[in-house]
Design a protein around this motif. Structure first.
Motif, PDB file in Angstrom:
ATOM      1  N   ALA A  25       0.849  -1.212   0.000  1.00 54.23           N
ATOM      2  CA  ALA A  25       0.000   0.000   0.000  1.00 54.23           C
ATOM      3  C   ALA A  25       0.875   1.249   0.000  1.00 54.23           C
ATOM      4  N   LEU A  26       2.080   1.123  -0.557  1.00 55.65           N
ATOM      5  CA  LEU A  26       3.055   2.223  -0.583  1.00 55.65           C
ATOM      6  C   LEU A  26       3.227   2.834   0.822  1.00 55.65           C
ATOM      7  N   ASN A  27       3.227   1.941   1.825  1.00 55.53           N
ATOM      8  CA  ASN A  27       3.456   2.321   3.235  1.00 55.53           C
ATOM      9  C   ASN A  27       2.442   3.361   3.744  1.00 55.53           C
ATOM     10  N   ALA A  28       1.215   3.268   3.215  1.00 51.89           N
ATOM     11  CA  ALA A  28       0.162   4.187   3.685  1.00 51.89           C
ATOM     12  C   ALA A  28       0.000   4.040   5.201  1.00 51.89           C
ATOM     13  N   LEU A  29      -0.256   5.174   5.830  1.00 51.40           N
ATOM     14  CA  LEU A  29      -0.266   5.245   7.297  1.00 51.40           C
ATOM     15  C   LEU A  29      -1.672   4.975   7.823  1.00 51.40           C
ATOM     16  N   GLY A  66       0.977   8.592   2.116  1.00 49.06           N
ATOM     17  CA  GLY A  66      -0.082   9.336   2.799  1.00 49.06           C
ATOM     18  C   GLY A  66      -0.799   8.523   3.853  1.00 49.06           C
ATOM     19  N   ALA A  67      -1.768   9.183   4.487  1.00 53.35           N
ATOM     20  CA  ALA A  67      -2.663   8.458   5.383  1.00 53.35           C
ATOM     21  C   ALA A  67      -3.433   7.457   4.525  1.00 53.35           C
ATOM     22  N   ASP A  68      -3.886   6.372   5.152  1.00 45.70           N
ATOM     23  CA  ASP A  68      -4.556   5.308   4.409  1.00 45.70           C
ATOM     24  C   ASP A  68      -5.946   5.771   3.983  1.00 45.70           C
ATOM     25  N   ILE A  69      -6.077   6.047   2.694  1.00 51.64           N
ATOM     26  CA  ILE A  69      -7.329   6.602   2.160  1.00 51.64           C
ATOM     27  C   ILE A  69      -8.477   5.608   2.359  1.00 51.64           C
ATOM     28  N   LYS A  70      -8.146   4.311   2.237  1.00 55.20           N
ATOM     29  CA  LYS A  70      -9.206   3.287   2.362  1.00 55.20           C
ATOM     30  C   LYS A  70      -9.734   3.236   3.803  1.00 55.20           C
ATOM     31  N   GLU A  71      -8.869   3.522   4.766  1.00 55.74           N
ATOM     32  CA  GLU A  71      -9.309   3.533   6.171  1.00 55.74           C
ATOM     33  C   GLU A  71     -10.181   4.765   6.454  1.00 55.74           C
ATOM     34  N   MET A  72      -9.866   5.868   5.779  1.00 54.13           N
ATOM     35  CA  MET A  72     -10.576   7.129   6.082  1.00 54.13           C
ATOM     36  C   MET A  72     -11.879   7.287   5.296  1.00 54.13           C
ATOM     37  N   GLN A  73     -11.920   6.617   4.140  1.00 51.92           N
ATOM     38  CA  GLN A  73     -12.965   6.863   3.132  1.00 51.92           C
ATOM     39  C   GLN A  73     -14.388   6.948   3.690  1.00 51.92           C
ATOM     40  N   PHE A  85      -9.057  11.708  15.492  1.00 51.27           N
ATOM     41  CA  PHE A  85      -8.316  10.875  14.539  1.00 51.27           C
ATOM     42  C   PHE A  85      -6.909  11.401  14.279  1.00 51.27           C
ATOM     43  N   PHE A  86      -5.950  10.526  14.484  1.00 50.50           N
ATOM     44  CA  PHE A  86      -4.532  10.793  14.221  1.00 50.50           C
ATOM     45  C   PHE A  86      -3.900  11.801  15.184  1.00 50.50           C
ATOM     46  N   ALA A  87      -4.606  12.159  16.279  1.00 54.65           N
ATOM     47  CA  ALA A  87      -3.979  13.069  17.243  1.00 54.65           C
ATOM     48  C   ALA A  87      -2.757  12.406  17.881  1.00 54.65           C
ATOM     49  N   LEU A 108       3.993  11.635   0.450  1.00 52.79           N
ATOM     50  CA  LEU A 108       2.815  12.427   0.062  1.00 52.79           C
ATOM     51  C   LEU A 108       1.843  12.535   1.221  1.00 52.79           C
ATOM     52  N   GLY A 109       1.131  13.638   1.276  1.00 54.21           N
ATOM     53  CA  GLY A 109       0.112  13.807   2.318  1.00 54.21           C
ATOM     54  C   GLY A 109       0.714  13.545   3.692  1.00 54.21           C
ATOM     55  N   GLY A 110       0.097  12.605   4.421  1.00 53.69           N
ATOM     56  CA  GLY A 110       0.604  12.249   5.748  1.00 53.69           C
ATOM     57  C   GLY A 110       2.048  11.773   5.708  1.00 53.69           C
ATOM     58  N   GLY A 111       2.486  11.210   4.585  1.00 50.69           N
ATOM     59  CA  GLY A 111       3.879  10.759   4.465  1.00 50.69           C
ATOM     60  C   GLY A 111       4.834  11.935   4.502  1.00 50.69           C
ATOM     61  N   THR A 139      -7.752  18.517   3.432  1.00 51.98           N
ATOM     62  CA  THR A 139      -6.527  19.316   3.610  1.00 51.98           C
ATOM     63  C   THR A 139      -5.497  18.446   4.323  1.00 51.98           C
ATOM     64  N   PRO A 140      -4.256  18.900   4.434  1.00 43.47           N
ATOM     65  CA  PRO A 140      -3.346  18.197   5.341  1.00 43.47           C
ATOM     66  C   PRO A 140      -3.971  18.167   6.737  1.00 43.47           C
ATOM     67  N   GLY A 141      -3.722  17.109   7.505  1.00 40.67           N
ATOM     68  CA  GLY A 141      -4.344  17.003   8.830  1.00 40.67           C
ATOM     69  C   GLY A 141      -3.379  16.602   9.922  1.00 40.67           C
TER      70      GLY A 141
HETATM   71  N1  CO8 Z   1      -3.894   5.022   1.068  1.00 39.55           N
HETATM   72  C1  CO8 Z   1      -4.256   3.758   0.812  1.00 39.55           C
HETATM   73  N2  CO8 Z   1      -3.723   3.018  -0.192  1.00 39.55           N
HETATM   74  C2  CO8 Z   1      -2.820   3.623  -0.978  1.00 39.55           C
HETATM   75  C3  CO8 Z   1      -2.403   4.952  -0.764  1.00 39.55           C
HETATM   76  C4  CO8 Z   1      -2.985   5.665   0.314  1.00 39.55           C
HETATM   77  N3  CO8 Z   1      -2.625   6.928   0.622  1.00 39.55           N
HETATM   78  N4  CO8 Z   1      -1.494   5.284  -1.709  1.00 39.55           N
HETATM   79  C5  CO8 Z   1      -1.343   4.200  -2.481  1.00 39.55           C
HETATM   80  N5  CO8 Z   1      -2.115   3.183  -2.036  1.00 39.55           N
HETATM   81  C6  CO8 Z   1      -2.262   1.826  -2.592  1.00 39.55           C
HETATM   82  C7  CO8 Z   1      -3.071   1.851  -3.881  1.00 39.55           C
HETATM   83  O1  CO8 Z   1      -4.444   1.851  -3.596  1.00 39.55           O
HETATM   84  C8  CO8 Z   1      -2.584   0.572  -4.524  1.00 39.55           C
HETATM   85  O2  CO8 Z   1      -3.221  -0.500  -3.910  1.00 39.55           O
HETATM   86  P1  CO8 Z   1      -3.979  -1.629  -4.829  1.00 39.55           P
HETATM   87  O3  CO8 Z   1      -2.863  -2.275  -5.587  1.00 39.55           O
HETATM   88  O4  CO8 Z   1      -4.618  -2.514  -3.818  1.00 39.55           O
HETATM   89  O5  CO8 Z   1      -4.911  -0.890  -5.712  1.00 39.55           O
HETATM   90  C9  CO8 Z   1      -1.114   0.491  -4.128  1.00 39.55           C
HETATM   91  O6  CO8 Z   1      -0.985   1.342  -2.979  1.00 39.55           O
HETATM   92  C10 CO8 Z   1      -0.167   1.003  -5.198  1.00 39.55           C
HETATM   93  O7  CO8 Z   1      -0.575   2.326  -5.550  1.00 39.55           O
HETATM   94  P2  CO8 Z   1      -0.849   2.781  -7.063  1.00 39.55           P
HETATM   95  O8  CO8 Z   1      -1.288   1.622  -7.889  1.00 39.55           O
HETATM   96  O9  CO8 Z   1      -1.727   3.976  -7.037  1.00 39.55           O
HETATM   97  O10 CO8 Z   1       0.641   3.179  -7.498  1.00 39.55           O
HETATM   98  P3  CO8 Z   1       1.049   4.233  -8.632  1.00 39.55           P
HETATM   99  O11 CO8 Z   1       2.534   4.046  -8.846  1.00 39.55           O
HETATM  100  O12 CO8 Z   1       0.167   4.123  -9.802  1.00 39.55           O
HETATM  101  O13 CO8 Z   1       0.793   5.686  -7.988  1.00 39.55           O
HETATM  102  C11 CO8 Z   1       0.887   7.318  -6.222  1.00 39.55           C
HETATM  103  C12 CO8 Z   1       1.550   6.084  -6.876  1.00 39.55           C
HETATM  104  C13 CO8 Z   1       0.983   8.509  -7.173  1.00 39.55           C
HETATM  105  C14 CO8 Z   1       1.652   7.616  -4.952  1.00 39.55           C
HETATM  106  C15 CO8 Z   1      -0.609   7.000  -5.931  1.00 39.55           C
HETATM  107  O14 CO8 Z   1      -0.680   5.751  -5.227  1.00 39.55           O
HETATM  108  C16 CO8 Z   1      -1.305   8.036  -5.101  1.00 39.55           C
HETATM  109  O15 CO8 Z   1      -1.659   9.094  -5.610  1.00 39.55           O
HETATM  110  N6  CO8 Z   1      -1.555   7.738  -3.802  1.00 39.55           N
HETATM  111  C17 CO8 Z   1      -2.337   8.585  -2.937  1.00 39.55           C
HETATM  112  C18 CO8 Z   1      -1.536   9.812  -2.532  1.00 39.55           C
HETATM  113  C19 CO8 Z   1      -2.394  10.705  -1.658  1.00 39.55           C
HETATM  114  O16 CO8 Z   1      -3.402  11.232  -2.068  1.00 39.55           O
HETATM  115  N7  CO8 Z   1      -1.982  10.882  -0.396  1.00 39.55           N
HETATM  116  C20 CO8 Z   1      -2.668  11.697   0.552  1.00 39.55           C
HETATM  117  C21 CO8 Z   1      -3.592  10.832   1.387  1.00 39.55           C
HETATM  118  S1  CO8 Z   1      -4.603  11.813   2.482  1.00 39.55           S
HETATM  119  C22 CO8 Z   1      -3.569  12.199   3.738  1.00 39.55           C
HETATM  120  O17 CO8 Z   1      -2.442  11.766   3.803  1.00 39.55           O
HETATM  121  C23 CO8 Z   1      -4.124  13.090   4.801  1.00 39.55           C
HETATM  122  C24 CO8 Z   1      -3.236  13.094   6.029  1.00 39.55           C
HETATM  123  C25 CO8 Z   1      -3.899  13.754   7.185  1.00 39.55           C
HETATM  124  C26 CO8 Z   1      -4.823  12.855   7.928  1.00 39.55           C
HETATM  125  C27 CO8 Z   1      -4.981  13.287   9.322  1.00 39.55           C
HETATM  126  C28 CO8 Z   1      -6.406  13.159   9.766  1.00 39.55           C
HETATM  127  C29 CO8 Z   1      -6.653  13.902  11.059  1.00 39.55           C
END
Ligand code: CO8
Length: 259
Positions: A25-29, A66-73, A85-87, A108-111, A139-141
């Motif tokens: 999951a590209l080390n999503a948080l 970033g933060a795990d989008i699937k967890e937050m969705q 969340f995430f405090a 990216l994002g949380g990362g 927004t960033p959080g």
């Molecule tokens: N969350 C969950 N899963 C993710 C995330 C993520 N942030 N990023 C990537 N993955 C997963 C993908 O879903 C995919 O999984 P699957 O194979 O099961 O579909 C796998 O990782 C590989 O990713 P991609 O196929 O998308 O890889 P690409 O090389 O095509 O693209 C990118 C790489 C450009 C990095 C793309 O994955 C991407 O855009 N990711 C999301 C980046 C993003 O939007 N990050 C911000 C997230 S929101 C956030 O961080 C808010 C933080 C504050 C929260 C605090 C709350 C209080």
């Protein structure tokens, strides 16, 4: 807790290496990563044998996308607000001993926000930084809008947050976000070498230097300078100050007790 599953923790001499370990999951948080990191950072901070920590991501592609989008969705406002969340990330930022983010690929994002919580960032030449949350309708959080602005100034931070564009390693170094850029293949080696250099310093002085630099973000200048001076004075009550200055005069390496 030592049976981590979302992170890997190793000790290398006086350096702790923590690796975000969700490469699929590209080390999503997610919440598990956070819980384990809070534990690992607290364990590092309280272990007298450990003097620097490196945080990196597993795989070549990402530090953390970033933060795990699937967890937050599916979360609603009251879920987020009630859980505060995430405090818990605040606990990571309260780590007193030095730590470095070794950014290998996407931060990216949380990362990006976690990397900016580190005392400094060493990036691979393939690193990419960004706050793309706007594209998700949020927004960033985790401090990104504040720390990015403090690091690179309003204009660039605003552009990054409003467009969600990624910044490459070279631009990140030029902008002051990153301390140093190294070839991707040497990132971990270079980060660990830097951590070993820090770990070999007098430990009290390392914590004091960290506290002082961080004070620049919290205090007005006059108060910060006074804080610095008082802490400087305070270190003259330490064994390591006596040892450090004696070692200089006697032209030998210092032997630190951390007292
Ligand atoms: N969350 C969950 N899963 C993710 C995330 C993520 N942030 N990023 C990537 N993955 C997963 C993908 O879903 C995919 O999984 P699957 O194979 O099961 O579909 C796998 O990782 C590989 O990713 P991609 O196929 O998308 O890889 P690409 O090389 O095509 O693209 C990118 C790489 C450009 C990095 C793309 O994955 C991407 O855009 N990711 C999301 C980046 C993003 O939007 N990050 C911000 C997230 S929101 C956030 O961080 C808010 C933080 C504050 C929260 C605090 C709350 C209080």
């Amino acid at each position: 807790m030592t049976d981590y599953s979302a992170i890997l923790v190793e000790t290398k001499g006086a350096v702790t290496l923590v690796t975000l370990n969700r490469p699929e999951a590209l080390n999503a948080l997610n919440s598990k990563v956070l819980d384990e990191l809070i534990h690992a950072f607290a364990a590092y901070d309280s272990d007298p044998s450990q003097h620097c920590l490196v945080l990196t991501g597993s795989g070549e592609k990402a530090f953390a996308a970033g933060a795990d989008i699937k967890e937050m969705q599916s979360q609603g406002f009251s879920d987020m607000y009630n859980a505060n969340f995430f405090a818990g990330w605040e606990q990571v930022t309260r780590t007193r001993k030095p730590w470095i983010a070794a950014v290998n690929g996407f931060a990216l994002g949380g990362g990006c926000e976690v990397a900016m919580m580190a005392d400094f960032i060493i990036a691979s030449d393939t690193a990419k930084f960004g706050q793309p949350e706007i594209k998700l309708g949020v927004t960033p959080g985790m401090g990104g809008s504040q720390r990015l602005t403090l690091a690179i100034g309003k204009s660039k931070a605003m552009e990054m947050c409003l467009t969600g564009r990624m910044m490459g390693a070279e631009e990140a170094e030029r902008s002051g976000l990153v301390a140093r850029v190294v070839p991707a293949a040497q990132l971990l080696e270079e980060a660990l070498k830097t951590a070993e250099t820090i770990a070999a310093m007098p430990p009290l002085a390392a914590v004091a230097n960290k506290e002082m630099v961080n004070a620049a973000f919290e205090m007005p200048l006059a108060q910060g300078i006074n804080f610095e001076r008082r802490l400087f004075h305070g270190l003259f009550g330490s064994e390591d100050q006596k040892e450090g200055m004696a070692a200089f005069v006697e032209k030998r390496p210092g032997n630190w007790t951390g007292q």
